[in-house]
Scaffold this motif. Structure first.
Motif, PDB file in Angstrom:
ATOM      1  N   LEU A  61       0.827  -1.200   0.000  1.00 41.07           N
ATOM      2  CA  LEU A  61       0.000   0.000   0.000  1.00 41.07           C
ATOM      3  C   LEU A  61       0.865   1.254   0.000  1.00 41.07           C
ATOM      4  CD1 LEU A  61      -2.792   1.391   0.283  1.00 41.07           C
ATOM      5  CD2 LEU A  61      -2.531   1.173   2.766  1.00 41.07           C
ATOM      6  N   GLN A  62       1.868   1.273   0.868  1.00 42.30           N
ATOM      7  CA  GLN A  62       2.747   2.438   0.958  1.00 42.30           C
ATOM      8  C   GLN A  62       3.586   2.592  -0.310  1.00 42.30           C
ATOM      9  OE1 GLN A  62       2.306   4.519   3.440  1.00 42.30           O
ATOM     10  NE2 GLN A  62       0.876   3.106   4.420  1.00 42.30           N
ATOM     11  N   LEU A  63       4.084   1.492  -0.821  1.00 43.32           N
ATOM     12  CA  LEU A  63       4.912   1.524  -2.024  1.00 43.32           C
ATOM     13  C   LEU A  63       4.100   2.021  -3.221  1.00 43.32           C
ATOM     14  CD1 LEU A  63       7.756   0.873  -3.066  1.00 43.32           C
ATOM     15  CD2 LEU A  63       6.936  -1.427  -3.628  1.00 43.32           C
ATOM     16  N   ASP A  64       2.840   1.600  -3.281  1.00 39.15           N
ATOM     17  CA  ASP A  64       1.958   2.013  -4.368  1.00 39.15           C
ATOM     18  C   ASP A  64       1.778   3.530  -4.368  1.00 39.15           C
ATOM     19  OD1 ASP A  64      -0.130   1.101  -6.474  1.00 39.15           O
ATOM     20  OD2 ASP A  64      -1.273   2.436  -5.171  1.00 39.15           O
ATOM     21  N   SER A  65       1.588   4.108  -3.199  1.00 34.00           N
ATOM     22  CA  SER A  65       1.404   5.558  -3.103  1.00 34.00           C
ATOM     23  C   SER A  65       2.687   6.309  -3.466  1.00 34.00           C
ATOM     24  CB  SER A  65       0.944   5.945  -1.699  1.00 34.00           C
ATOM     25  OG  SER A  65      -0.377   5.502  -1.464  1.00 34.00           O
ATOM     26  N   LEU A  66       3.825   5.757  -3.060  1.00 33.98           N
ATOM     27  CA  LEU A  66       5.094   6.397  -3.390  1.00 33.98           C
ATOM     28  C   LEU A  66       5.322   6.398  -4.906  1.00 33.98           C
ATOM     29  CD1 LEU A  66       7.351   4.936  -0.551  1.00 33.98           C
ATOM     30  CD2 LEU A  66       6.619   7.313  -0.808  1.00 33.98           C
ATOM     31  N   ALA A  67       4.965   5.290  -5.558  1.00 24.36           N
ATOM     32  CA  ALA A  67       5.109   5.219  -7.012  1.00 24.36           C
ATOM     33  C   ALA A  67       4.144   6.189  -7.693  1.00 24.36           C
ATOM     34  CB  ALA A  67       4.853   3.790  -7.488  1.00 24.36           C
ATOM     35  N   ASP A  68       2.898   6.225  -7.212  1.00 27.50           N
ATOM     36  CA  ASP A  68       1.906   7.149  -7.775  1.00 27.50           C
ATOM     37  C   ASP A  68       2.324   8.602  -7.590  1.00 27.50           C
ATOM     38  OD1 ASP A  68       0.261   5.191  -8.704  1.00 27.50           O
ATOM     39  OD2 ASP A  68      -1.181   5.285  -7.067  1.00 27.50           O
ATOM     40  N   MET A  69       3.023   8.879  -6.483  1.00 31.45           N
ATOM     41  CA  MET A  69       3.466  10.246  -6.218  1.00 31.45           C
ATOM     42  C   MET A  69       4.347  10.757  -7.356  1.00 31.45           C
ATOM     43  SD  MET A  69       3.279  12.812  -4.351  1.00 31.45           S
ATOM     44  CE  MET A  69       4.064  14.314  -4.895  1.00 31.45           C
ATOM     45  N   VAL A  70       5.172   9.883  -7.910  1.00 29.97           N
ATOM     46  CA  VAL A  70       6.038  10.279  -9.014  1.00 29.97           C
ATOM     47  C   VAL A  70       5.275  10.295 -10.337  1.00 29.97           C
ATOM     48  CG1 VAL A  70       8.106   9.695 -10.344  1.00 29.97           C
ATOM     49  CG2 VAL A  70       8.097   9.407  -7.856  1.00 29.97           C
ATOM     50  N   THR A  71       4.653   9.164 -10.663  1.00 25.85           N
ATOM     51  CA  THR A  71       3.995   9.024 -11.965  1.00 25.85           C
ATOM     52  C   THR A  71       2.807   9.965 -12.119  1.00 25.85           C
ATOM     53  OG1 THR A  71       4.652   6.687 -11.996  1.00 25.85           O
ATOM     54  CG2 THR A  71       2.943   7.378 -13.559  1.00 25.85           C
ATOM     55  N   SER A  72       1.985  10.054 -11.078  1.00 24.66           N
ATOM     56  CA  SER A  72       0.745  10.832 -11.179  1.00 24.66           C
ATOM     57  C   SER A  72       0.770  12.128 -10.378  1.00 24.66           C
ATOM     58  CB  SER A  72      -0.442   9.971 -10.710  1.00 24.66           C
ATOM     59  OG  SER A  72      -0.562   8.816 -11.510  1.00 24.66           O
ATOM     60  N   GLY A  73       1.907  12.428  -9.747  1.00 28.36           N
ATOM     61  CA  GLY A  73       2.015  13.665  -8.977  1.00 28.36           C
ATOM     62  C   GLY A  73       3.106  14.580  -9.488  1.00 28.36           C
ATOM     63  N   VAL A  74       4.327  14.070  -9.535  1.00 21.32           N
ATOM     64  CA  VAL A  74       5.455  14.891  -9.978  1.00 21.32           C
ATOM     65  C   VAL A  74       5.362  15.195 -11.474  1.00 21.32           C
ATOM     66  CG1 VAL A  74       7.961  15.002 -10.246  1.00 21.32           C
ATOM     67  CG2 VAL A  74       6.970  14.031  -8.166  1.00 21.32           C
ATOM     68  N   VAL A  75       5.074  14.183 -12.282  1.00 24.86           N
ATOM     69  CA  VAL A  75       5.079  14.374 -13.742  1.00 24.86           C
ATOM     70  C   VAL A  75       4.063  15.419 -14.200  1.00 24.86           C
ATOM     71  CG1 VAL A  75       4.810  13.281 -15.989  1.00 24.86           C
ATOM     72  CG2 VAL A  75       5.971  12.051 -14.153  1.00 24.86           C
ATOM     73  N   PRO A  76       2.769  15.333 -13.820  1.00 25.49           N
ATOM     74  CA  PRO A  76       1.829  16.375 -14.276  1.00 25.49           C
ATOM     75  C   PRO A  76       2.197  17.767 -13.785  1.00 25.49           C
ATOM     76  CG  PRO A  76       0.784  14.942 -12.654  1.00 25.49           C
ATOM     77  CD  PRO A  76       2.073  14.290 -13.050  1.00 25.49           C
ATOM     78  N   GLY A  77       2.712  17.877 -12.554  1.00 24.60           N
ATOM     79  CA  GLY A  77       3.144  19.176 -12.058  1.00 24.60           C
ATOM     80  C   GLY A  77       4.302  19.723 -12.880  1.00 24.60           C
ATOM     81  N   LEU A  78       5.244  18.850 -13.222  1.00 24.56           N
ATOM     82  CA  LEU A  78       6.390  19.241 -14.021  1.00 24.56           C
ATOM     83  C   LEU A  78       5.975  19.665 -15.427  1.00 24.56           C
ATOM     84  CD1 LEU A  78       9.452  19.459 -14.450  1.00 24.56           C
ATOM     85  CD2 LEU A  78       9.480  16.992 -14.950  1.00 24.56           C
ATOM     86  N   VAL A  79       5.022  18.945 -16.002  1.00 27.42           N
ATOM     87  CA  VAL A  79       4.551  19.271 -17.352  1.00 27.42           C
ATOM     88  C   VAL A  79       3.909  20.661 -17.391  1.00 27.42           C
ATOM     89  CG1 VAL A  79       2.813  18.688 -19.101  1.00 27.42           C
ATOM     90  CG2 VAL A  79       4.301  16.904 -18.166  1.00 27.42           C
ATOM     91  N   VAL A  80       3.068  20.964 -16.399  1.00 24.66           N
ATOM     92  CA  VAL A  80       2.451  22.293 -16.361  1.00 24.66           C
ATOM     93  C   VAL A  80       3.504  23.362 -16.099  1.00 24.66           C
ATOM     94  CG1 VAL A  80       0.774  23.769 -15.173  1.00 24.66           C
ATOM     95  CG2 VAL A  80       0.197  21.396 -15.683  1.00 24.66           C
TER      96      VAL A  80
END
Length: 246
Positions: A61-80
């Motif tokens: 569960l924790q690992l899943d959130s950490l991975a999502d933080m990069v793929t679905s959190g950092v990347v869209p923020g970086l793109v904008v």
């Protein structure tokens, strides 16, 4: 060994996000979009495999959130951020000056998306209500929404659409709203269709069919429309259920 299989898939999600970051830094948004989609694919299958193998764990569960933080959190923020920064380099298009663009601060508003995703993922891990459905827009859905914007700009021939979606003020508003909708106390209907009585999943099946039709006909433009329809349908269902209770 089988207990490590879902975690390995989760790490593939994280790897996809890291590769997407590299492409985003290089302004190769189509490849960043592709790797985010691949990461979201792995994000779906890690949970599915964990349930099939009956090896769900707190670590997963924790690992899943950490991975999502990069793929679905950092990347869209970086793109904008990159989109807003590129607009800053062409300030004359929007009659901007360094003063009106707040001396380069505005591009960092894109990372509001990342902050909102981090808060949502942390809240999701301790929220026992979100087992079969979601409260607030999931980070993968938000990431697809955000990354669809530059993809629409890159593929459309409509100058009007390009002008609207490239507007820095709109991008800032979208960043703020996306952080809000990810953390809003808004129940969204479940898209999971379990084997058995399919007649009880008419809404889900209808939504999936509509989504496929929109994707075929509108391509990238369909992505934000599908997510908006999903949110509006959920709001309508919530209001209808409240009226029935009253």
């Amino acid at each position: 060994m089988k207990k490590h299989i879902p975690n390995a898939i989760t790490l593939l999600n994280l790897l996809s996000g890291l590769i997407a970051c590299i492409y985003a830094f290089d302004d190769n948004i189509p490849m960043a979009f592709l790797w985010v989609c691949l990461g979201i694919f792995f994000d779906y299958w890690d949970g599915f495999v964990a349930r099939i193998l009956d090896v769900k764990s707190e670590l997963g569960l924790q690992l899943d959130s950490l991975a999502d933080m990069v793929t679905s959190g950092v990347v869209p923020g970086l793109v904008v951020y990159k989109m807003l920064a590129s607009i800053q380099e062409n300030q004359e298009i929007y009659n901007l000056t360094p003063e009106t663009y707040y001396m380069g601060v505005v591009p960092y508003f894109g990372f509001i998306i990342t902050l909102g995703a981090a808060y949502r993922l942390a809240k999701f891990n301790i929220d026992t209500r979100q087992t079969d459905s979601f409260i607030g827009l999931p980070t993968p859905g938000n990431a697809l929404f955000i990354l669809s914007i530059p993809m629409i700009i890159a593929t459309t021939e409509s100058e009007t659409i390009i002008s609207v979606l490239s507007n820095p003020y709109l991008l800032v508003v979208i960043s703020i709203l996306s952080a809000i909708i990810m953390n809003a106390e808004l129940p969204l209907f479940s898209l999971k269709i379990k084997p058995g009585n399919l007649s009880s999943y008419k809404l889900q099946i209808g939504f999936v069919v509509l989504s496929i039709i929109l994707l075929i006909t509108l391509q990238y433009l369909a992505i934000p429309l599908i997510i908006l329809i999903y949110i509006l349908l959920s709001i309508f269902i919530n209001l209808t259920n409240k009226k029935q209770i009253q």
